[in-house]
Design a protein around this motif. Structure first.
Motif, mmCIF file in Angstrom:
data_model
loop_
_atom_site.group_PDB
_atom_site.id
_atom_site.type_symbol
_atom_site.label_atom_id
_atom_site.label_comp_id
_atom_site.label_asym_id
_atom_site.label_seq_id
_atom_site.Cartn_x
_atom_site.Cartn_y
_atom_site.Cartn_z
ATOM 1 N N THR A 50 -4.189 -18.447 19.146
ATOM 2 C CA THR A 50 -2.766 -19.332 19.835
ATOM 3 C C THR A 50 -2.872 -20.808 19.045
ATOM 4 N N LEU A 51 -4.068 -21.284 18.987
ATOM 5 C CA LEU A 51 -4.246 -22.561 18.178
ATOM 6 C C LEU A 51 -3.672 -22.433 16.721
ATOM 7 N N ALA A 52 -4.091 -21.481 16.179
ATOM 8 C CA ALA A 52 -3.652 -21.126 14.880
ATOM 9 C C ALA A 52 -2.334 -20.978 14.526
ATOM 10 N N LEU A 53 -1.385 -20.306 15.481
ATOM 11 C CA LEU A 53 -0.225 -19.979 15.536
ATOM 12 C C LEU A 53 0.831 -21.379 15.681
ATOM 13 N N GLY A 56 -0.024 -23.264 12.341
ATOM 14 C CA GLY A 56 1.096 -22.888 11.232
ATOM 15 C C GLY A 56 2.222 -23.184 11.783
ATOM 16 N N GLY A 57 2.839 -23.256 12.835
ATOM 17 C CA GLY A 57 4.375 -23.576 13.266
ATOM 18 C C GLY A 57 4.379 -24.959 12.978
ATOM 19 N N LEU A 62 6.981 -29.386 9.648
ATOM 20 C CA LEU A 62 6.786 -30.628 8.861
ATOM 21 C C LEU A 62 7.208 -30.502 7.311
ATOM 22 N N ILE A 63 6.796 -29.266 6.803
ATOM 23 C CA ILE A 63 7.114 -29.156 5.239
ATOM 24 C C ILE A 63 8.689 -28.866 5.139
ATOM 25 N N VAL A 64 9.273 -28.114 6.024
ATOM 26 C CA VAL A 64 10.582 -27.900 6.117
ATOM 27 C C VAL A 64 11.555 -29.151 6.170
#
Length: 100
Positions: A50-53, A56-57, A62-64
């Protein structure tokens, strides 16, 4: 030549009149079969996944967001520079018409 050609109409088969009884036969519905159970494994979220998801989200957002803001800034800077060029050209043309 230009008129459409339709296929012949389908007709439902008519009931035979040679049945011995005048009472129509009752139709029993087919038994309902249960839906098949899926063989795919279920997804189990652990606290680590859950923390990884979430991480990643957040990184994708932030990148977009950074890319979209930089594109907006590029358009704004281009618009301002075109406006400045138009003002400078207009003043040069006005000066040349006045004979200065």
């Amino acid at each position: 030549m230009f008129t459409p050609k339709y296929p012949p109409a389908d007709h439902a088969p008519t009931a035979s009149t040679t049945t011995a009884s005048a009472v129509p036969a009752t139709i029993t519905p087919a038994p309902v079969t249960p839906a098949p159970v899926s063989n795919r494994p279920t997804i189990q979220l652990t606290p680590g996944s859950t923390l990884a998801l979430v991480g990643g989200g957040t990184a994708v957002v932030l990148i977009v967001g950074t890319v979209l803001v930089s594109m907006l800034l590029a358009v704004a800077i281009t618009g301002v520079s075109v406006a400045i060029c138009a003002v400078v050209l207009r003043s040069l043309l006005n000066d040349s018409r006045k004979g200065r």
